[in-house]
Design an enzyme around this catalytic site. Structure first.
Site, mmCIF file in Angstrom:
data_model
loop_
_atom_site.group_PDB
_atom_site.id
_atom_site.type_symbol
_atom_site.label_atom_id
_atom_site.label_comp_id
_atom_site.label_asym_id
_atom_site.label_seq_id
_atom_site.Cartn_x
_atom_site.Cartn_y
_atom_site.Cartn_z
ATOM 1 C CB SER A 1 -0.942 0.010 1.211
ATOM 2 O OG SER A 1 -0.203 0.026 2.424
ATOM 3 C CD GLN B 1 -1.492 6.520 -3.028
ATOM 4 O OE1 GLN B 1 -0.841 6.320 -1.997
ATOM 5 N NE2 GLN B 1 -2.361 7.506 -3.141
ATOM 6 N NE ARG B 2 1.181 6.994 1.546
ATOM 7 C CZ ARG B 2 0.835 5.722 1.675
ATOM 8 N NH1 ARG B 2 0.385 5.046 0.637
ATOM 9 N NH2 ARG B 2 0.963 5.117 2.842
ATOM 10 C CE LYS C 1 7.623 2.384 4.614
ATOM 11 N NZ LYS C 1 6.612 3.405 5.006
ATOM 12 C CG ASN D 1 3.662 9.624 15.882
ATOM 13 O OD1 ASN D 1 4.153 10.057 16.925
ATOM 14 N ND2 ASN D 1 4.363 8.890 15.033
ATOM 15 C CB CYS E 1 9.235 25.824 18.399
ATOM 16 S SG CYS E 1 8.068 25.529 19.769
ATOM 17 C CB CYS F 1 4.676 28.166 18.905
ATOM 18 S SG CYS F 1 5.980 28.665 20.031
ATOM 19 C CB CYS G 1 -2.828 8.355 4.694
ATOM 20 S SG CYS G 1 -1.535 7.103 4.728
ATOM 21 C CB CYS H 1 6.032 27.754 23.680
ATOM 22 S SG CYS H 1 6.672 26.223 22.954
#
Length: 259
Positions: free
Chosen positions: A68, A71-72, A85, A134, A176, A179, A193, A250
């Site tokens: 999968s 595709q990208r 990878k 994430n 940053c 923030c 996705c 922050c």
């Protein structure tokens, strides 16, 4: 360091750019870039940085290639399914440009004991590209960017939209990434996705844009984009830029005077 005849030929289209030139190309050849994630954003970024002659790339990802992804994630093929990878990315990048040093790290940045000496690990890097999926990783990368004063290029995509920003939060007038997104109370709350979908070409656009921003950081060409967020709408299609304020409270980049 003087450019060799081969380098003068290979990078001629950079060298004739008056805002890069031979001096800029030497900076590219000397640069060391950290890439978090060898996925949709990381793949085109790796390709274009290798082609540009970046001296070294350290690529961090603990995933393996799946069908999968194809595709990208344009560095990979069906023959790579099930392989690491970062190892496939290393081979592909060196096929593009054998002079680029590739340091693959088959591990998550968020793993306990990722490196023994964090300061020493970040010291060589001229810029970071974060293409992770994430908030836990993104916020950690942002905090490390601020702590070790390494410019961060953060890129994200979802469906037909993309966003990209350059962050130097240790500077008094620059935000940053924290923030921008806050403390992300649910650090794993990012769109998946696999559930919402993503246009492959949009991923390629954002990864290529991230590579361009790395070259901007290294060579200093053009205007400084730090403190702005670039937003892309592939449905329209439109592109716009918004200014990001620095959060005076922050916990990553606020100074004692600000708090």
């Amino acid at each position: 360091m003087e450019l060799t005849d081969k380098q003068l030929d290979r990078y001629a289209r950079h060298i004739v750019l008056k805002d890069i030139g031979g001096v800029g190309q030497k900076k590219i050849l000397d640069a060391h870039i950290l890439i978090i994630g060898a996925g949709g954003i990381g793949c085109p970024a790796i390709q274009y940085l290798a082609a540009a002659g970046i001296g070294a790339l350290t690529i961090v990802d603990d995933d393996v290639v799946s069908l999968s992804n194809l595709q990208r994630q344009v560095l990979f093929s069906e023959n790579d399914v099930g392989k690491s990878k970062v190892e496939v990315a290393k081979s592909a990048a060196q096929h593009i440009n054998p002079d680029v040093i590739i340091n693959p790290i088959n591990q998550r940045l968020t793993e306990v004991g990722f490196v023994e000496d964090v300061a020493a690990f970040f010291a060589p890097f001229d810029a970071i590209i974060d293409g992770s999926d994430n908030y836990q990783t993104r916020l950690l990368v942002s905090d490390l960017s601020v702590a070790h004063r390494v410019p961060l290029i953060s890129a994200a995509i979802g469906q037909f939209q993309g966003q990209l920003g350059t962050f130097r939060g240790w500077e008094a007038d620059k935000p940053c990434y924290r923030c921008f997104v806050g403390d992300a109370l649910d650090p794993d709350d990012c769109d998946d996705c696999s559930e919402v979908g993503v246009l492959g070409a949009m991923v390629g656009l954002m990864g290529s844009f991230a590579a361009m921003e790395v070259i901007r950081v290294v060579t200093g060409f053009g205007q400084d984009p730090a403190g702005k967020l670039q937003l892309f709408d592939g449905l329209a299609p439109t592109m716009r830029s918004i200014n990001l304020p620095k959060d005076p409270y922050c916990k990553s980049c606020a100074t004692p005077l600000q708090t």
